[in-house]
Scaffold this motif. Sequence first.
Motif, PDB file in Angstrom:
ATOM      1  N   LEU A   1      -5.671   5.784  12.892  1.00 30.33           N
ATOM      2  CA  LEU A   1      -6.395   6.947  13.378  1.00 30.33           C
ATOM      3  C   LEU A   1      -6.513   7.903  12.214  1.00 30.33           C
ATOM      4  O   LEU A   1      -5.717   7.856  11.281  1.00 30.33           O
ATOM      5  CB  LEU A   1      -5.623   7.616  14.522  1.00 30.33           C
ATOM      6  CG  LEU A   1      -5.458   6.786  15.794  1.00 30.33           C
ATOM      7  CD1 LEU A   1      -4.351   7.358  16.652  1.00 30.33           C
ATOM      8  CD2 LEU A   1      -6.763   6.736  16.552  1.00 30.33           C
ATOM      9  N   LYS A   2      -7.476   8.787  12.294  1.00 28.61           N
ATOM     10  CA  LYS A   2      -7.725   9.652  11.145  1.00 28.61           C
ATOM     11  C   LYS A   2      -7.882  11.095  11.600  1.00 28.61           C
ATOM     12  O   LYS A   2      -8.565  11.361  12.581  1.00 28.61           O
ATOM     13  CB  LYS A   2      -9.012   9.163  10.469  1.00 28.61           C
ATOM     14  CG  LYS A   2      -9.448   9.944   9.271  1.00 28.61           C
ATOM     15  CD  LYS A   2     -10.470   9.179   8.465  1.00 28.61           C
ATOM     16  CE  LYS A   2     -11.758   8.922   9.226  1.00 28.61           C
ATOM     17  NZ  LYS A   2     -12.806   8.341   8.363  1.00 28.61           N
ATOM     18  N   ILE A   3      -7.213  11.999  10.922  1.00 30.86           N
ATOM     19  CA  ILE A   3      -7.392  13.435  11.164  1.00 30.86           C
ATOM     20  C   ILE A   3      -7.824  14.054   9.838  1.00 30.86           C
ATOM     21  O   ILE A   3      -7.231  13.790   8.795  1.00 30.86           O
ATOM     22  CB  ILE A   3      -6.092  14.103  11.673  1.00 30.86           C
ATOM     23  CG1 ILE A   3      -5.717  13.535  13.038  1.00 30.86           C
ATOM     24  CG2 ILE A   3      -6.263  15.624  11.763  1.00 30.86           C
ATOM     25  CD1 ILE A   3      -4.409  14.057  13.599  1.00 30.86           C
TER      26      ILE A   3
ATOM     27  N   LEU B   1     -15.690  11.244   5.374  1.00 24.96           N
ATOM     28  CA  LEU B   1     -14.324  11.491   5.844  1.00 24.96           C
ATOM     29  C   LEU B   1     -14.297  11.733   7.348  1.00 24.96           C
ATOM     30  O   LEU B   1     -13.357  11.353   8.031  1.00 24.96           O
ATOM     31  CB  LEU B   1     -13.728  12.698   5.119  1.00 24.96           C
ATOM     32  CG  LEU B   1     -13.248  12.440   3.700  1.00 24.96           C
ATOM     33  CD1 LEU B   1     -12.941  13.753   3.010  1.00 24.96           C
ATOM     34  CD2 LEU B   1     -12.012  11.561   3.729  1.00 24.96           C
TER      35      LEU B   1
ATOM     36  N   GLN C   1     -16.292  10.515   9.591  1.00 29.84           N
ATOM     37  CA  GLN C   1     -16.690   9.337  10.365  1.00 29.84           C
ATOM     38  C   GLN C   1     -15.501   8.730  11.109  1.00 29.84           C
ATOM     39  O   GLN C   1     -14.517   8.336  10.485  1.00 29.84           O
ATOM     40  CB  GLN C   1     -17.282   8.309   9.379  1.00 29.84           C
ATOM     41  CG  GLN C   1     -17.944   7.118  10.015  1.00 29.84           C
ATOM     42  CD  GLN C   1     -19.294   7.485  10.616  1.00 29.84           C
ATOM     43  OE1 GLN C   1     -20.026   8.269  10.033  1.00 29.84           O
ATOM     44  NE2 GLN C   1     -19.585   6.936  11.773  1.00 29.84           N
ATOM     45  N   GLY C   2     -15.580   8.698  12.427  1.00 31.78           N
ATOM     46  CA  GLY C   2     -14.526   8.064  13.214  1.00 31.78           C
ATOM     47  C   GLY C   2     -13.229   8.854  13.309  1.00 31.78           C
ATOM     48  O   GLY C   2     -12.223   8.337  13.769  1.00 31.78           O
ATOM     49  N   ALA C   3     -13.241  10.102  12.866  1.00 33.11           N
ATOM     50  CA  ALA C   3     -12.002  10.886  12.888  1.00 33.11           C
ATOM     51  C   ALA C   3     -11.664  11.345  14.305  1.00 33.11           C
ATOM     52  O   ALA C   3     -12.546  11.592  15.117  1.00 33.11           O
ATOM     53  CB  ALA C   3     -12.118  12.092  11.964  1.00 33.11           C
ATOM     54  N   LEU C   4     -10.381  11.442  14.557  1.00 29.53           N
ATOM     55  CA  LEU C   4      -9.864  11.895  15.839  1.00 29.53           C
ATOM     56  C   LEU C   4     -10.181  13.376  16.035  1.00 29.53           C
ATOM     57  O   LEU C   4     -10.481  13.832  17.122  1.00 29.53           O
ATOM     58  CB  LEU C   4      -8.350  11.711  15.805  1.00 29.53           C
ATOM     59  CG  LEU C   4      -7.545  11.612  17.056  1.00 29.53           C
ATOM     60  CD1 LEU C   4      -8.047  10.464  17.891  1.00 29.53           C
ATOM     61  CD2 LEU C   4      -6.082  11.381  16.678  1.00 29.53           C
TER      62      LEU C   4
ATOM     63  N   TYR D   1      -3.679   8.700   9.647  1.00 29.08           N
ATOM     64  CA  TYR D   1      -3.930   9.123   8.268  1.00 29.08           C
ATOM     65  C   TYR D   1      -4.480  10.536   8.286  1.00 29.08           C
ATOM     66  O   TYR D   1      -5.360  10.864   9.080  1.00 29.08           O
ATOM     67  CB  TYR D   1      -4.948   8.200   7.598  1.00 29.08           C
ATOM     68  CG  TYR D   1      -4.325   6.941   7.048  1.00 29.08           C
ATOM     69  CD1 TYR D   1      -3.658   6.971   5.837  1.00 29.08           C
ATOM     70  CD2 TYR D   1      -4.385   5.751   7.752  1.00 29.08           C
ATOM     71  CE1 TYR D   1      -3.063   5.822   5.331  1.00 29.08           C
ATOM     72  CE2 TYR D   1      -3.792   4.596   7.250  1.00 29.08           C
ATOM     73  CZ  TYR D   1      -3.134   4.642   6.034  1.00 29.08           C
ATOM     74  OH  TYR D   1      -2.545   3.515   5.536  1.00 29.08           O
TER      75      TYR D   1
END
Lengths: 86, 136
Positions: free
Chosen positions: B15-17, B100, B102-105, B83
Motif C-alpha cells: 500500500l502506498k501513502i 507517486l 497513482q494507486g495511493a491509499l 510504503y
Amino acid sequence: MTSQVVVSSVERREVDPELELILSLCVRPVSVAEVASRSGFALGVLRVLLADLLDQGLVVVHTSDWERQRPDARTLRSVLERIREL
Amino acid sequence: MEGSVAQGGPVPDTLKIVVAGGFGAGKTTLVSALSEVESLHTEEVMTSESVGVDDLDGVEGKTTTTVALDFGRITLDGSTVVYLFGTPGQRRFSFMWEELAQGALGAVVLADTRRLADSFDAIDFFESRGCRSWWR
C-alpha cells in the motif's frame, strides 16, 4: 514504483555487474523504488535494467492488487491502527 | 506475474501513502521518523544554483533539499507493507507527483505555519483528484 521485484528461480546465467548488483538486491520481494535507492541507480535507469532482467526471465514482477482497486475496509482499519501505534 | 516461480517466500501486498507539502515543511523528517527501515532517499546538497529559485525565508538553516523522493516502509503484518513516499517539495518537480499519487491509499500534506501558502500547490493537487481533506 511500489511494484515488487524478486529474483526468479530459473538457473542463473552470468550477467553484467550492474545487473548482478540488482539481482543481489531482489533476493526477497522488494519495491522498485527500494532497489533504485539501494543500487544508486536513478529510477528511470533502473526501470530499463529491470526490464532487461524481466525479458531474460531473471526477475518476477508483482503488482499489488491495490494499485487497481481500492483496499477493503479491513485493510484500511489495520493500516490506521498500526499507524496509531507508532 | 502469474505462473512464474519466485524465490524468497510469499510476496506481501503493498500500500502506498504519499507525503507532500511545501519546500522545507518536513516531509523527509516525517518519513524518516515513521519508517521501520532507515528511510531511503536521494538528497542533493543545495548549491548556489538554488539561490533565488528556492525560497529559504524562515528555513535559512536548511542546507539540503530532496530532489528525488524519500520513502520509508512500515510492515503491518507479514502480508501487508505500507510504503511512505515523500514528494519533492519544489514546484518544478510536481510532474513526479502524478506517478507517486497513482494507486495511493491517501496523502498527508505537511504545512509550515510560517509559510502556509507553500502547501497550497499540494492541497490543490490532491483536492483536484477528488481527495477529501481533514485538517489537523
